[in-house]
Design a protein around this motif. Structure first.
Motif, mmCIF file in Angstrom:
data_model
loop_
_atom_site.group_PDB
_atom_site.id
_atom_site.type_symbol
_atom_site.label_atom_id
_atom_site.label_comp_id
_atom_site.label_asym_id
_atom_site.label_seq_id
_atom_site.Cartn_x
_atom_site.Cartn_y
_atom_site.Cartn_z
ATOM 1 N N ASP A 132 0.822 -1.213 0.000
ATOM 2 C CA ASP A 132 0.000 0.000 0.000
ATOM 3 C C ASP A 132 0.854 1.262 0.000
ATOM 4 O O ASP A 132 0.459 2.293 -0.535
ATOM 5 C CB ASP A 132 -0.904 0.031 1.244
ATOM 6 C CG ASP A 132 -2.031 -0.996 1.137
ATOM 7 O OD1 ASP A 132 -2.180 -1.587 0.033
ATOM 8 O OD2 ASP A 132 -2.731 -1.207 2.146
ATOM 9 N N GLU B 232 -7.975 14.201 3.902
ATOM 10 C CA GLU B 232 -8.523 13.487 2.751
ATOM 11 C C GLU B 232 -7.976 12.077 2.626
ATOM 12 O O GLU B 232 -8.644 11.188 2.111
ATOM 13 C CB GLU B 232 -8.240 14.283 1.468
ATOM 14 C CG GLU B 232 -9.182 15.459 1.379
ATOM 15 C CD GLU B 232 -9.010 16.252 0.109
ATOM 16 O OE1 GLU B 232 -8.183 15.835 -0.731
ATOM 17 O OE2 GLU B 232 -9.693 17.277 -0.016
ATOM 18 N N SER B 233 -6.735 11.916 3.080
ATOM 19 C CA SER B 233 -6.204 10.557 2.951
ATOM 20 C C SER B 233 -5.505 10.171 4.254
ATOM 21 O O SER B 233 -4.881 11.003 4.908
ATOM 22 C CB SER B 233 -5.273 10.493 1.732
ATOM 23 O OG SER B 233 -3.983 10.129 2.108
ATOM 24 N N TRP B 234 -5.646 8.902 4.631
ATOM 25 C CA TRP B 234 -5.137 8.426 5.915
ATOM 26 C C TRP B 234 -3.755 7.804 5.717
ATOM 27 O O TRP B 234 -3.569 6.597 5.846
ATOM 28 C CB TRP B 234 -6.123 7.421 6.520
ATOM 29 C CG TRP B 234 -5.890 7.161 7.984
ATOM 30 C CD1 TRP B 234 -5.321 6.045 8.522
ATOM 31 C CD2 TRP B 234 -6.207 8.015 9.073
ATOM 32 N NE1 TRP B 234 -5.252 6.160 9.882
ATOM 33 C CE2 TRP B 234 -5.797 7.362 10.254
ATOM 34 C CE3 TRP B 234 -6.789 9.292 9.181
ATOM 35 C CZ2 TRP B 234 -5.947 7.918 11.526
ATOM 36 C CZ3 TRP B 234 -6.946 9.833 10.438
ATOM 37 C CH2 TRP B 234 -6.526 9.158 11.594
ATOM 38 N N ASP B 235 -2.785 8.642 5.352
ATOM 39 C CA ASP B 235 -1.427 8.113 5.214
ATOM 40 C C ASP B 235 -0.473 8.934 6.072
ATOM 41 O O ASP B 235 -0.807 10.054 6.492
ATOM 42 C CB ASP B 235 -0.978 8.130 3.746
ATOM 43 C CG ASP B 235 -0.889 9.541 3.213
ATOM 44 O OD1 ASP B 235 0.143 10.199 3.471
ATOM 45 O OD2 ASP B 235 -1.848 10.002 2.558
ATOM 46 N N THR C 130 0.394 12.733 5.139
ATOM 47 C CA THR C 130 -0.743 13.647 5.293
ATOM 48 C C THR C 130 -1.016 13.898 6.774
ATOM 49 O O THR C 130 -1.242 15.038 7.202
ATOM 50 C CB THR C 130 -2.008 13.025 4.646
ATOM 51 O OG1 THR C 130 -1.679 12.607 3.334
ATOM 52 C CG2 THR C 130 -3.142 14.028 4.607
ATOM 53 N N SER D 251 -1.127 6.486 11.199
ATOM 54 C CA SER D 251 -1.595 5.936 9.923
ATOM 55 C C SER D 251 -1.703 4.405 9.966
ATOM 56 O O SER D 251 -2.409 3.807 9.175
ATOM 57 C CB SER D 251 -0.669 6.371 8.774
ATOM 58 O OG SER D 251 0.506 5.591 8.764
ATOM 59 N N ARG E 21 -8.721 4.605 11.325
ATOM 60 C CA ARG E 21 -9.098 6.010 11.487
ATOM 61 C C ARG E 21 -10.126 6.204 12.601
ATOM 62 O O ARG E 21 -9.982 7.080 13.454
ATOM 63 C CB ARG E 21 -9.669 6.512 10.160
ATOM 64 C CG ARG E 21 -10.058 7.971 10.177
ATOM 65 C CD ARG E 21 -10.499 8.356 8.778
ATOM 66 N NE ARG E 21 -10.600 9.782 8.615
ATOM 67 C CZ ARG E 21 -10.378 10.404 7.450
ATOM 68 N NH1 ARG E 21 -10.005 9.719 6.394
ATOM 69 N NH2 ARG E 21 -10.500 11.699 7.355
#
Ligand SMILES: [Zn+2]
Length: 537
Positions: free
Chosen positions: A400, A468-471, A474, A515, A519
């Protein structure tokens, strides 16, 4: 400017023989690998420069056993103190067929496995063979006949005064088998007169025997500084560096150089000292019994990384190394960064790798087969964290996180990283360095936040709900932005996060850490911690 090994190679004239050696007195410390990798790299640099070169490595197994290492049974080995290492029995207790023939072969075997692992392949020779085959007989005769010149060299260089009946030879006592205790006081008609002196050393006693015996064909050895010179001459050594301990002014290398000039009239090989590897003692001998032997560190670090550790620091600078979180993750990060830079430059050059300038040489010589093969970097610190998050499919996380599809080689490197991370966690990590994530319950200390930390958690809840993104990246950006928004000091703010999830004030990079977690779990936890700290007790 050029890389140190390439400079030595450029200055070398004619065919070269690079030599290094080791006394196999026990388990070999990782520090001994520095000399091995330095000499191997000089050898490779000479080959790279198109110069004829041979790399040889001597096993000094006629040296005496001068101490019983703590990991061996003292009662069993004490009686062999003072014996040549090749005559001491092997501590190996495996089946006779697989057993090393003797003490020297046993410990050298362990070390040579590491050579193979590191792609270091010198021609190995054993001093017992040089002595017993008679190859050193001419040198022995010459040094015994010129004993006065050897004594002079000792005196002039190291101020060591040898009596006029001192001869540079140690007989293996025919009566007790010890080589460390004998003193030769005469040489006539091809025989030496020796005494096995009860007071010759402080670790073992001689038996008192004396007599005349031939010094040839393996009956004894030259003292090691003289033996060093004899090896240079017999094997034609042209390049041999020595550790700092031997390279002090008036030290053993200076004595050997003087003997070479005085007795043989020969220039000694090229020499340059190299520094030690300093190992943090407490960390290296953890309660699990894991130590700092070359074998153990090789079990932890992939071969290129271990070579890189030795090469990225120039020989004259000490290497500080301890397999703690900080040192270990830094070696991998530095290596990955260099590989990544190489990869990006290759792409920028339209697929053409950058020219091998000094910048790349530590990376180049760290490779086993002389070819730099780039891959998608995968941080060891990430692997260490991922392995500690319960119920996580680590390989799926790796896939991922990759920015491009993973190639076979990318997977090979990633799996190597995961294995190293697991090994480190099992054998080296302190409790302090381990990540204990509180997933099912709120940590005790999560209700101890200050008012400003509580405000931070509140602001964070909003920010994280909106990302906006769970990484990792970010999230890290969101954490920083929120800190700035509230004008909070970073350590103060971040310790609120660590208290909420780890029950401690410090931890790994917080963005990536969050991350790895679900979430909703993160948002629920932050809400719970907020409630806990807002509720009057
Ligand atoms: Zn004796």
């Amino acid at each position: 400017m050029s890389f140190w090994a390439d400079k030595i190679a450029a200055d070398a004239q004619g065919p070269q023989i690079v030599n290094d050696s080791k006394t196999p007195s026990g388990r070999v410390h990782v520090g001994s690998l520095r000399g091995v990798v330095i000499h191997d790299t000089i050898y490779r640099a000479l080959k790279q420069a198109g110069k004829p070169v041979k790399f040889i490595y001597g096993v000094d197994d006629y040296d005496a056993l001068d101490t019983v290492p703590r990991y061996l049974d003292r009662a069993q080995f004490e009686r062999y103190l003072g014996w040549p290492l090749c005559n001491v029995p092997s501590p190996d207790d495996t089946a006779p067929g697989d057993r090393a023939s003797d003490y020297a072969k046993y410990f050298m075997g362990e070390f040579l496995d590491v050579f193979e692992y590191l792609g270091v392949r010198p021609e190995i020779y054993y001093l017992r063979d040089l002595y017993r085959s008679g190859k050193l007989n001419p040198a022995i005769d010459r040094f015994l006949k010129n004993a006065h010149l050897v004594r002079e060299a000792y005196k002039e260089v190291s101020k060591a005064d040898r009596p006029s009946n001192w001869y540079p030879f140690q007989v293996i006592c025919e009566h007790c088998g010890k080589i460390a205790t004998t003193q030769v006081t005469d040489y006539q008609d091809g025989k030496v007169f020796y005494t096995c002196d009860p007071n010759a050393t402080d670790y073992t006693q001689g038996c008192g025997h004396s007599g005349w015996v031939s010094p040839f064909d393996g009956n004894g050895k030259l003292p090691w500084k003289v033996e060093w010179v004899a090896k240079w001459e017999l094997l034609g050594v042209t390049i041999e560096l020595a550790g700092k301990d031997h390279s002090q002014k008036g030290g053993s290398r200076d004595v050997a150089n003087a003997i070479s000039r005085k007795v043989l009239g020969q220039q000694p090989p090229f020499h340059s000292p190299y520094e030690f590897i300093l190992v943090n003692g407490t960390k290296m001998s953890s309660s699990k019994g894991i130590g700092s032997s070359a074998r153990e560190i090789a079990d932890l670090l992939p071969p290129q990384l271990l070579r890189f550790l030795m090469l990225r620091t120039p020989p004259r600078t000490a290497i500080n190394f301890a397999p703690n979180y900080e040192s270990i993750t830094r070696v991998f990060r530095d290596y990955d960064n260099l590989i990544d830079k190489y990869r990006r430059e290759t792409i920028a050059n339209g697929g053409q790798p950058p020219a091998l300038s000094e910048d790349w040489m530590s990376l180049f010589y760290a490779q086993l087969d002389g070819e730099i093969q780039p891959y998608q970097p995968f941080e060891l610190s990430t692997a260490i964290s991922l392995l500690q998050v319960p119920h996580l499919d680590v390989e799926k996380e790796v896939a991922d996180r990759a920015t491009e599809p993973m190639t076979d080689y990318d997977w090979q490197v990633a799996r190597e990283r995961i294995a190293a991370a697991q090994k480190w966690l099992n054998d080296y990590a302190d409790d302090e360095e381990k990540l204990v994530l509180y997933l099912d319950s709120i940590p005790d200390r999560a209700n101890t936040l200050s008012p400003e930390q509580t405000n931070y958690v509140e602001a964070l809840l909003k920010a994280l709900a909106a990302v906006e993104s769970w990484d990792g990246e970010t999230l890290q950006t969101a954490l920083f932005a929120t800190t700035r928004e509230l004008d909070l000091k970073m350590p103060v703010a971040f310790s609120a996060i660590y208290l909420a999830f780890l029950n401690k004030e410090r931890g790994p990079k917080a963005g990536p850490l969050l991350s790895y977690l679900d979430r909703q779990l993160v948002l629920d936890r932050l809400q719970a911690v907020l409630d806990l700290n807002r509720t009057p007790v």
